[in-house]
Design an enzyme around this catalytic site. Structure first.
Site, PDB file in Angstrom:
ATOM      1  N   GLY A 148      34.011   5.369  41.626  1.00 51.67           N
ATOM      2  CA  GLY A 148      35.250   5.471  40.843  1.00 51.67           C
ATOM      3  C   GLY A 148      35.337   6.768  40.059  1.00 51.67           C
ATOM      4  N   GLY A 164      33.447  -1.128  31.709  1.00 49.97           N
ATOM      5  CA  GLY A 164      34.636  -1.747  32.311  1.00 49.97           C
ATOM      6  C   GLY A 164      35.380  -2.587  31.280  1.00 49.97           C
ATOM      7  CG  ASP A 222      37.086   3.679  20.954  1.00 50.21           C
ATOM      8  OD1 ASP A 222      38.220   3.819  21.413  1.00 50.21           O
ATOM      9  OD2 ASP A 222      36.247   2.908  21.463  1.00 50.21           O
ATOM     10  CG  HIS A 252      37.213   0.174  23.934  1.00 48.16           C
ATOM     11  ND1 HIS A 252      37.485   1.424  23.425  1.00 48.16           N
ATOM     12  CD2 HIS A 252      37.603   0.215  25.236  1.00 48.16           C
ATOM     13  CE1 HIS A 252      38.012   2.180  24.380  1.00 48.16           C
ATOM     14  NE2 HIS A 252      38.106   1.459  25.480  1.00 48.16           N
TER      15      HIS A 252
HETATM   16  P1  NAD Z   1      38.199   3.341  39.054  1.00 46.88           P
HETATM   17  O1  NAD Z   1      39.184   2.380  39.612  1.00 46.88           O
HETATM   18  O2  NAD Z   1      38.370   4.790  39.371  1.00 46.88           O
HETATM   19  O3  NAD Z   1      36.743   2.927  39.515  1.00 46.88           O
HETATM   20  C1  NAD Z   1      36.272   1.624  39.417  1.00 46.88           C
HETATM   21  C2  NAD Z   1      35.326   1.417  40.574  1.00 46.88           C
HETATM   22  O4  NAD Z   1      34.725   0.139  40.418  1.00 46.88           O
HETATM   23  C3  NAD Z   1      36.030   1.403  41.950  1.00 46.88           C
HETATM   24  O5  NAD Z   1      35.420   2.370  42.789  1.00 46.88           O
HETATM   25  C4  NAD Z   1      35.808  -0.018  42.452  1.00 46.88           C
HETATM   26  O6  NAD Z   1      35.625  -0.073  43.869  1.00 46.88           O
HETATM   27  C5  NAD Z   1      34.547  -0.408  41.711  1.00 46.88           C
HETATM   28  N1  NAD Z   1      34.331  -1.857  41.596  1.00 46.88           N
HETATM   29  C6  NAD Z   1      35.246  -2.839  41.440  1.00 46.88           C
HETATM   30  N2  NAD Z   1      34.651  -4.036  41.409  1.00 46.88           N
HETATM   31  C7  NAD Z   1      33.322  -3.811  41.521  1.00 46.88           C
HETATM   32  C8  NAD Z   1      32.179  -4.663  41.561  1.00 46.88           C
HETATM   33  N3  NAD Z   1      32.298  -5.987  41.494  1.00 46.88           N
HETATM   34  N4  NAD Z   1      30.968  -4.093  41.684  1.00 46.88           N
HETATM   35  C9  NAD Z   1      30.837  -2.763  41.781  1.00 46.88           C
HETATM   36  N5  NAD Z   1      31.877  -1.908  41.762  1.00 46.88           N
HETATM   37  C10 NAD Z   1      33.104  -2.420  41.623  1.00 46.88           C
HETATM   38  O7  NAD Z   1      38.147   3.102  37.473  1.00 46.88           O
HETATM   39  P2  NAD Z   1      37.495   4.036  36.348  1.00 46.88           P
HETATM   40  O8  NAD Z   1      38.532   4.990  35.865  1.00 46.88           O
HETATM   41  O9  NAD Z   1      36.176   4.560  36.812  1.00 46.88           O
HETATM   42  O10 NAD Z   1      37.318   2.946  35.177  1.00 46.88           O
HETATM   43  C11 NAD Z   1      36.403   1.883  35.320  1.00 46.88           C
HETATM   44  C12 NAD Z   1      36.549   0.908  34.158  1.00 46.88           C
HETATM   45  O11 NAD Z   1      36.199   1.552  32.926  1.00 46.88           O
HETATM   46  C13 NAD Z   1      37.983   0.382  33.942  1.00 46.88           C
HETATM   47  O12 NAD Z   1      37.927  -0.997  33.612  1.00 46.88           O
HETATM   48  C14 NAD Z   1      38.471   1.194  32.756  1.00 46.88           C
HETATM   49  O13 NAD Z   1      39.507   0.530  32.049  1.00 46.88           O
HETATM   50  C15 NAD Z   1      37.195   1.263  31.930  1.00 46.88           C
HETATM   51  N6  NAD Z   1      37.140   2.304  30.900  1.00 46.88           N
HETATM   52  C16 NAD Z   1      36.502   1.992  29.732  1.00 46.88           C
HETATM   53  C17 NAD Z   1      36.381   2.931  28.729  1.00 46.88           C
HETATM   54  C18 NAD Z   1      35.680   2.597  27.449  1.00 46.88           C
HETATM   55  O14 NAD Z   1      35.689   3.434  26.527  1.00 46.88           O
HETATM   56  N7  NAD Z   1      35.056   1.445  27.284  1.00 46.88           N
HETATM   57  C19 NAD Z   1      36.918   4.209  28.916  1.00 46.88           C
HETATM   58  C20 NAD Z   1      37.562   4.502  30.112  1.00 46.88           C
HETATM   59  C21 NAD Z   1      37.681   3.534  31.105  1.00 46.88           C
HETATM   60  C1  LMR Z   2      40.175   4.412  27.058  1.00 48.35           C
HETATM   61  O1  LMR Z   2      40.035   4.110  25.871  1.00 48.35           O
HETATM   62  O2  LMR Z   2      40.532   5.548  27.420  1.00 48.35           O
HETATM   63  C2  LMR Z   2      39.861   3.388  28.119  1.00 48.35           C
HETATM   64  O3  LMR Z   2      39.511   2.157  27.555  1.00 48.35           O
HETATM   65  C3  LMR Z   2      40.927   3.260  29.134  1.00 48.35           C
HETATM   66  C4  LMR Z   2      42.130   2.539  28.608  1.00 48.35           C
HETATM   67  O4  LMR Z   2      42.586   1.611  29.285  1.00 48.35           O
HETATM   68  O5  LMR Z   2      42.624   2.907  27.534  1.00 48.35           O
END
Ligand code: NAD
Ligand code: LMR
Length: 325
Positions: free
Chosen positions: A14, A130, A159, A187
């Site tokens: 991802g 995630g 954050d 978050h």
């Molecule tokens: P993305 O869609 O680009 O990548 C996610 C990847 O996870 C995909 O490649 C998908 O195939 C894979 N995936 C899905 N289910 C899976 C499983 N069961 N096992 C293994 N892999 C699996 O998304 P991204 O931009 O990389 O974001 C990933 C997550 O992080 C999202 O939920 C997003 O909201 C979250 N996020 C959190 C924060 C934070 O500060 N906590 C910040 C940014 C994004």
């Molecule tokens: C962020 O804070 O950038 C991530 O949690 C992605 C989102 O959904 O805001």
């Protein structure tokens, strides 16, 4: 030769991982002398893209990268690991809240929690990324009773970093001049970025800005920054999120700077009146590979009220996933 640190990383094909893996492999997370081995997990349809990521990791010839395993089998990914970064989950799109992802993403964390419980070292250090990260970590913890619950954390360092950057912009200083930033809570938009204890070059930050800026501008700007990035970019933050995961793990393993702290979402032990067991963001001091919640900070009525609102949201999310816990 030092043994490599073994790190399981889910969602490795991802967006976040496309920036984060290269930082880890070049020593950004565990230091410039520590070899790393990556155990990368994806769902089966994404294995082709994951192979391409491995090709690019190979092509970087990173001296510290001792092994890359690509797999769609969670047991293989989660066996024999020192750390696990749970990134794999759906991101939100424009107009959604992170909690709208709970039903779909929660299932991923209950299933991976059970497998981690069976095969992982009980002291594995876990960071859930995630979304909704805090409640996904809560689900993971409930499904993995053999794993040290203190070690199941979620990411609020993004954050924290956003808050540092906003304050630095406001008072026109470098982020390196700022100490003791805090993110309390979830978050989500109920998070509580708090400058009450911040020092800017040793001066109390509240004496440098208007209270109205801190309450009405700073807090919502930081809390809604994820949505602002989605609106501007069309997809959620990726490089800054990957950077925050690197910072979160580096602080946990190598320690926070003397006299300072960072923000991590960790299982509440009841500190500051927050219900025990919720994954709640606190100021923490990290030392010798462990963390302690900073105790005894004075909390204003305004901040305390917001901390309770964020706790309430986490309790509601916990209620919504009670069949998974
Ligand atoms: P993305 O869609 O680009 O990548 C996610 C990847 O996870 C995909 O490649 C998908 O195939 C894979 N995936 C899905 N289910 C899976 C499983 N069961 N096992 C293994 N892999 C699996 O998304 P991204 O931009 O990389 O974001 C990933 C997550 O992080 C999202 O939920 C997003 O909201 C979250 N996020 C959190 C924060 C934070 O500060 N906590 C910040 C940014 C994004
Ligand atoms: C962020 O804070 O950038 C991530 O949690 C992605 C989102 O959904 O805001």
């Amino acid at each position: 030769m030092t043994d490599p640190v073994r790190i399981a990383i889910t969602g490795a094909a991802g967006q976040i991982c496309y920036s984060m893996l290269f930082r880890i492999a070049s020593g950004g997370m565990f230091g410039p002398k520590q070899p790393v081995a990556l155990q990368l997990l994806e769902i089966t349809p994404a294995m082709g893209v994951l192979e391409a990521v491995k090709m690019e990791l190979d092509d970087c010839a990173f001296p510290l990268l001792s092994e890359v395993i690509c797999t769609d089998d969670p047991k293989t990914a989660l066996t024999n690991i020192d750390a696990a970064l749970f990134v794999g989950a759906k991101p939100r799109g424009p107009g959604m809240e992170r909690s709208d992802l709970l039903k779909d993403n929660g299932k991923i964390f209950s299933s991976l929690g059970k497998i981690m419980n069976e095969v992982a070292n009980p002291d594995v250090k876990v960071c859930v990324v995630g979304n909704p990260a805090n409640t996904n970590a809560y689900i993971l913890k409930a499904n993995a009773p053999n794993i040290n619950p203190r070690n199941i954390t979620a990411l609020t360092r993004l954050d924290h970093n956003r808050a540092m950057s906003q304050l630095a912009g406001k008072v026109d200083c470098s982020v390196t001049d700022i100490e003791k930033m805090i993110i309390w809570g979830n978050h989500s938009t109920t998070q509580v970025p708090d400058i009450s204890h911040c020092l800017v070059s040793g001066k109390a930050a509240p004496s440098l800005v208007d209270e109205s800026w801190a309450q009405e501008d700073f807090i919502p700007t930081v809390a809604k920054r994820g949505a602002a990035v989605i609106a501007a970019r069309g997809s959620s933050s990726a490089a800054s999120a990957g950077n925050a995961v690197v910072d979160h793990m580096a602080s946990w393993v190598n320690g926070t700077a003397e006299g300072d702290w960072t923000s991590m979402s960790v299982p509440s032990d009841g500190s500051y009146g927050i219900q025990e067991g919720l994954i709640y963001s606190y100021p923490v001091v990290c030392k010798n590979g462990d963390y302690e919640i900073v105790q005894g900070l004075e909390v204003s009525d305004f901040i305390a009220g917001k901390m309770k609102e964020s706790e309430k949201e986490l309790l509601e999310e916990a209620e919504a996933v009670k069949e998974m816990t």
